[in-house]
Design a protein around this motif. Structure first.
Motif, PDB file in Angstrom:
ATOM      1  N   SER A 162       0.872  -1.387   0.025  1.00  0.00           N
ATOM      2  CA  SER A 162       0.026   0.130  -0.006  1.00  0.00           C
ATOM      3  C   SER A 162       0.867   1.347   0.002  1.00  0.00           C
ATOM      4  N   GLY A 163       0.259   2.414  -0.455  1.00  0.00           N
ATOM      5  CA  GLY A 163       1.223   3.840  -0.343  1.00  0.00           C
ATOM      6  C   GLY A 163       0.642   4.664  -1.371  1.00  0.00           C
ATOM      7  N   ASP A 164      -0.629   4.708  -1.734  1.00  0.00           N
ATOM      8  CA  ASP A 164      -1.026   5.816  -2.807  1.00  0.00           C
ATOM      9  C   ASP A 164      -0.981   7.067  -2.020  1.00  0.00           C
ATOM     10  N   GLN A 165       0.060   8.040  -2.429  1.00  0.00           N
ATOM     11  CA  GLN A 165       0.464   9.310  -1.691  1.00  0.00           C
ATOM     12  C   GLN A 165       0.392  10.379  -2.559  1.00  0.00           C
ATOM     13  N   PHE A 166       0.716  11.607  -2.014  1.00  0.00           N
ATOM     14  CA  PHE A 166       1.006  12.858  -2.694  1.00  0.00           C
ATOM     15  C   PHE A 166       2.250  13.287  -2.653  1.00  0.00           C
ATOM     16  N   TYR A 167       3.134  13.639  -3.530  1.00  0.00           N
ATOM     17  CA  TYR A 167       4.571  14.076  -3.651  1.00  0.00           C
ATOM     18  C   TYR A 167       4.985  15.512  -4.246  1.00  0.00           C
TER      19      TYR A 167
END
Length: 354
Positions: A47-52
């Protein structure tokens, strides 16, 4: 048929197996003189849907688990690829190196792919691989970076595309004909999935197979049946028309021909990914069944796709995460007012953003 390295990555699943040539992935059984043990392929959950924020680093996963058969404690290597949205300014690397003294990594800027291996050679334990992946970070050096990046995390070397759940592998074979490549692809398997010459249905697939592959070669398109009617003739898309006409023709769905292609020069009926440096990178051209005897139009190999055939279940040897680079897009400017005092600025996020 020259076996690819992807077959070798699974050899720990096939110890003591009497393997059929060119099909070392067909069986997942260990044989002993007394008992046969079924060895289950590993399963990855991440998992790890993130904003960058550009010019920073960010871990590609917030969590990851690799479940494996207790009879198999490791694998040849792990692979992480930026499989969608890749830019030449993107990079993946292992942070916190001191915590991983037994790990070595290599970055392929063409494929956008990071390889994680045991620095001493041999298999890398799944526990070490899982620990290392947690410390893999993404960065982009541009202040104006934008878009979304999808990261594919897999055990085998074949490239994995989350949008299709399929695997793609370039097999080098100088001078191989289209018909030979088709046969070779269809007699290969990958963790039990049946292979076929790749069919390319989207820009994501075209980029991964063309621009980010380790080589260029035959794909599963042909107009040998009816001149000017290009169909996918391999895999689950067999019979699907993707182009009508010559270079000035049209597609009912998706095509990515090079400029001036297809031109049917010397009765060319088979689709091939164009050699780098010839026109549009990763685009297609038409060739005869044998191609040229040398130079840019000599076949250098073929691309095998695995997944989607009738009766097959998706593999779980790959997982994916993604990052999104948020962009503030101002609406139309309101009328200017010159005055003193306070003001209120209101922003509305688009769906999926924060």
């Amino acid at each position: 048929f020259n076996q690819s390295y992807a077959n070798k990555t699974i050899k720990t699943l096939n110890r003591n197996v009497i393997a059929i040539k060119n099909d070392t992935l067909k069986s997942n059984k260990k044989n002993t003189s007394k008992v046969n043990f079924d060895v289950t392929p590993p399963r990855i959950i991440a998992s790890g849907d993130q904003f960058y924020c550009p010019q920073n680093t960010i871990n590609i996963v917030t969590s990851i688990q690799i479940f494996h058969d207790p009879l198999e404690l490791g694998t040849k290597a792990g692979y992480i690829q930026i499989s969608s949205g890749y830019s030449s300014l993107d990079k993946l690397e292992l942070a916190n190196l001191a915590a991983h003294p037994t790990i070595k990594t290599s970055w392929d800027p063409v494929a956008g792919k990071l390889t994680i291996e045991n620095s001493a050679g041999g298999d890398i334990p799944y526990s070490d691989l899982e620990f290392a992946i947690k410390d893999v970070v993404f960065s982009n050096s541009s202040s104006t970076a934008s878009g979304t990046r999808t990261f594919s995390i897999t055990i085998g070397q074949a490239n994995f595309l989350p949008s299709t759940q399929h695997f793609y592998l370039f097999v080098p074979s100088i001078g191989i004909s289209w018909s030979q490549a088709k046969t070779a692809a269809e007699t290969s398997t990958y963790y039990g999935l049946k292979g076929y010459l790749a069919t390319i249905l989207s820009a994501d697939e075209a980029k991964l197979i063309g621009e980010q592959a380790s080589g260029t070669g035959w794909i599963g398109g042909s107009d040998a049946e009816t001149e000017g009617v290009w169909k996918w003739v391999t895999g689950p898309e067999a019979g699907t028309v993707f182009w009508n006409g010559a270079a000035n023709g049209s597609t009912p769905n998706f095509a990515f021909w090079n400029t001036g292609e297809p031109n049917n020069q010397d009765n060319e009926d088979y689709a091939h990914i164009t050699q780098p440096g010839v026109g549009i990178k990763g685009s297609w051209n038409d060739l005869s069944n044998t191609g040229a005897g040398g130079g840019d139009y000599q076949p250098k190999g073929y691309v095998v796709e695995f997944g989607g055939m009738p009766g097959e279940s998706p593999l779980e040897i790959a997982a994916s995460t993604k990052i999104t680079i948020p962009v503030a897009t101002p609406g139309p400017n309101p009328s200017a007012i010159c005055d003193s005092g306070s003001f209120v600025l209101t922003a509305t996020a688009t769906p999926g953003a924060t």
